[in-house]
Scaffold this motif. Sequence first.
Motif, PDB file in Angstrom:
ATOM      1  N   LYS A  36       7.363   2.764  -0.021  1.00 13.44           N
ATOM      2  CA  LYS A  36       6.197   2.504   0.822  1.00 13.44           C
ATOM      3  C   LYS A  36       5.747   3.804   1.462  1.00 13.44           C
ATOM      4  O   LYS A  36       6.557   4.684   1.733  1.00 13.44           O
ATOM      5  CB  LYS A  36       6.539   1.491   1.914  1.00 13.44           C
ATOM      6  N   LEU A  41       1.167   0.748   4.104  1.00 13.58           N
ATOM      7  CA  LEU A  41      -0.215   0.587   3.644  1.00 13.58           C
ATOM      8  C   LEU A  41      -0.313   0.698   2.123  1.00 13.58           C
ATOM      9  O   LEU A  41      -1.194   0.105   1.498  1.00 13.58           O
ATOM     10  CB  LEU A  41      -1.141   1.615   4.305  1.00 13.58           C
ATOM     11  N   GLU A  43       2.256   0.521  -1.348  1.00 14.75           N
ATOM     12  CA  GLU A  43       3.586   0.155  -1.833  1.00 14.75           C
ATOM     13  C   GLU A  43       3.582   0.236  -3.359  1.00 14.75           C
ATOM     14  O   GLU A  43       2.735  -0.360  -4.016  1.00 14.75           O
ATOM     15  CB  GLU A  43       3.893  -1.273  -1.378  1.00 14.75           C
ATOM     16  N   ASN A  56       0.547  -2.130  -4.449  1.00 13.58           N
ATOM     17  CA  ASN A  56      -0.190  -2.826  -3.396  1.00 13.58           C
ATOM     18  C   ASN A  56      -0.834  -1.796  -2.481  1.00 13.58           C
ATOM     19  O   ASN A  56      -0.180  -0.858  -2.041  1.00 13.58           O
ATOM     20  CB  ASN A  56       0.755  -3.720  -2.573  1.00 13.58           C
ATOM     21  N   ILE A  57      -2.128  -2.011  -2.227  1.00 12.11           N
ATOM     22  CA  ILE A  57      -2.885  -1.114  -1.360  1.00 12.11           C
ATOM     23  C   ILE A  57      -3.553  -1.964  -0.283  1.00 12.11           C
ATOM     24  O   ILE A  57      -4.266  -2.926  -0.602  1.00 12.11           O
ATOM     25  CB  ILE A  57      -3.961  -0.335  -2.150  1.00 12.11           C
ATOM     26  N   ASP A  58      -3.318  -1.610   0.967  1.00 12.90           N
ATOM     27  CA  ASP A  58      -3.936  -2.327   2.074  1.00 12.90           C
ATOM     28  C   ASP A  58      -5.453  -2.121   2.027  1.00 12.90           C
ATOM     29  O   ASP A  58      -5.933  -1.017   1.748  1.00 12.90           O
ATOM     30  CB  ASP A  58      -3.363  -1.807   3.399  1.00 12.90           C
ATOM     31  N   ASP A  59      -6.186  -3.189   2.296  1.00 12.00           N
ATOM     32  CA  ASP A  59      -7.650  -3.128   2.245  1.00 12.00           C
ATOM     33  C   ASP A  59      -8.239  -2.061   3.171  1.00 12.00           C
ATOM     34  O   ASP A  59      -9.313  -1.517   2.892  1.00 12.00           O
ATOM     35  CB  ASP A  59      -8.257  -4.490   2.610  1.00 12.00           C
ATOM     36  N   SER A  60      -7.553  -1.741   4.253  1.00  7.75           N
ATOM     37  CA  SER A  60      -8.078  -0.761   5.206  1.00  7.75           C
ATOM     38  C   SER A  60      -8.208   0.632   4.589  1.00  7.75           C
ATOM     39  O   SER A  60      -8.945   1.474   5.106  1.00  7.75           O
ATOM     40  CB  SER A  60      -7.185  -0.692   6.450  1.00  7.75           C
TER      41      SER A  60
END
Length: 103
Positions: A36, A41, A43, A56-60
Motif C-alpha cells: 500500500k 490510497l 494498493e 486498487n486506486i482511491d477515487d480521490s
Amino acid sequence: MFEGFDMSKMSEMMGQMQEKAKEMQEQAKNIEFTAKAGGGLVEVTANGIGEVIDLNIDDSLLDDKESLQILLISAMNDVNKMVEDNKKSQAMGMMGGMNPFGS
C-alpha cells in the motif's frame, strides 16, 4: 581437492533441484503480496512470480495524476521487493538441505 566428491550425486541433486524449482514456481502463483502507498490510497497485489493480479486506486487520486503516479510507483516497487525477498528465501531454503560432497 575434490576428494569425496561424487559427480553422480551432483547430477542427481541438480535434477532434484530443477524439480523442486518447478514445484516452487507453481506454488508461488498462489501466494499473494500486497503493498500500500499513501496510507492505502493505492494498493497493488502481486503473486509470488511477480505478476500484478490486483490494483486498487482511491477515487480521490483520479484528479491528481502526479500523486497517483508517485504512489503507484512506490506500491509497485514495494510489492516487487516482497516478491524478490520471497524468491530469495525459498532458494536459500531449497539449498539448505543439499550437500554435494557426500554424507
